[in-house]
Design an enzyme around this catalytic site. Sequence first.
Site, PDB file in Angstrom:
ATOM      1  CE  LYS A  61      -3.378  -0.579  -0.564  1.00  0.00           C
ATOM      2  NZ  LYS A  61      -3.972  -1.156  -1.870  1.00  0.00           N
ATOM      3  CB  THR A  74       2.997  -1.597  -5.411  1.00  0.00           C
ATOM      4  OG1 THR A  74       3.343  -2.005  -4.076  1.00  0.00           O
ATOM      5  CG2 THR A  74       3.932  -2.603  -5.985  1.00  0.00           C
ATOM      6  CD1 TRP A 109       1.413   6.209 -10.365  1.00  0.00           C
ATOM      7  CD2 TRP A 109       1.912   6.872  -8.529  1.00  0.00           C
ATOM      8  NE1 TRP A 109       1.448   7.416 -10.655  1.00  0.00           N
ATOM      9  CE2 TRP A 109       1.828   8.030  -9.504  1.00  0.00           C
ATOM     10  CE3 TRP A 109       2.455   7.315  -6.966  1.00  0.00           C
ATOM     11  CZ2 TRP A 109       2.251   9.460  -8.990  1.00  0.00           C
ATOM     12  CZ3 TRP A 109       2.460   8.607  -6.778  1.00  0.00           C
ATOM     13  CH2 TRP A 109       2.598   9.502  -7.799  1.00  0.00           C
ATOM     14  CG  HIS A 151       4.607  -6.081  -1.208  1.00  0.00           C
ATOM     15  ND1 HIS A 151       5.063  -4.868  -1.702  1.00  0.00           N
ATOM     16  CD2 HIS A 151       3.574  -6.544  -1.433  1.00  0.00           C
ATOM     17  CE1 HIS A 151       3.836  -4.668  -2.169  1.00  0.00           C
ATOM     18  NE2 HIS A 151       2.816  -5.423  -2.144  1.00  0.00           N
ATOM     19  CG  PHE A 204      -5.528   7.962  -8.452  1.00  0.00           C
ATOM     20  CD1 PHE A 204      -4.655   6.924  -7.858  1.00  0.00           C
ATOM     21  CD2 PHE A 204      -6.780   7.822  -8.067  1.00  0.00           C
ATOM     22  CE1 PHE A 204      -5.339   6.077  -7.047  1.00  0.00           C
ATOM     23  CE2 PHE A 204      -7.493   7.073  -7.380  1.00  0.00           C
ATOM     24  CZ  PHE A 204      -6.639   6.023  -6.869  1.00  0.00           C
TER      25      PHE A 204
END
EC number: 2.8.2.3
Length: 293
Positions: free
Chosen positions: A46, A49, A51, A101, A222
Amino acid sequence: MDNKDEYLLNFKGYNFQKTLVKMEVVENIENYEIRDDDIFIVTYPKSGTIWTQQILSLIYFEGHRNRTENIETIDRAPFFEYNIHKLDYAKMPSPRIFSSHIPYYLVPKGLKDKKAKILYMYRNPKDVLISYFHFSNLMLIFQNPDTVESFMQTFLDGDVVGSLWFDHIRGWYEHRHDFNIMFMSFEDMKKDFRSSVLKICSFLEKELSEEDVDAVVRQATFQKMKADPRANYEHIIKDELGTRNEMGSFLRKGVVGAWKHYLTVDQSERFDKIFHRNMKNIPLKFIWDINEE
């Protein structure tokens, strides 16, 4: 929270999402063969990633920029530890882009040769917390939190996929000299996106024309991503992973400072104390409100 073992697979102190990963993959990550021109997007969950996957897909693939190829970003920059679409990574053409991650101590040894590049995207942890709270409420493969307060405690205990946020970012920063790595702030990118794209291109030694940079900037906003089925993960979360309701989306708001609408003053102050105690020796810049200088 109960039943965390239903959702988490702990390996060497790090929590993977249990249903998306295989133990034989986890056990062999450090021996995976790295190519000199591999690129890794590394984030705590969160933290931007998706993007960053879109940004690098637009930078590297002309067919993505000019929309002549209909390939999802999860296939252009797949998750290294979560091979959701069962791709053959060894057969991917160079340069390969991976998303991950995982913490610094679990990555393939070959990354320490400092030839492959790592782009570490980080975000202010209060917004990470709130984004993670909403995401966990949406996704069936995550424990459904009751309240922000209960999830904040779970988050601060590290009992989530990705483990403790502080350990993740501190570990990568303190071992930055072992890797060819650049740290990028989610908030800085929000404030000056074009400059951030140019900075990323410079780090990746990727030259783009002004026109191509414009195309990257335009398509990685976005709003554009949310409407782009190649990048918005809607098909993946609804048809492949499963959601608790039809209204939620992987890309929710992507704003800076959303935490102010969810954390009480007391929660925010408690978080601040823990943040300062854990991050006092880490000189990375954090922006908590988009209006900050």
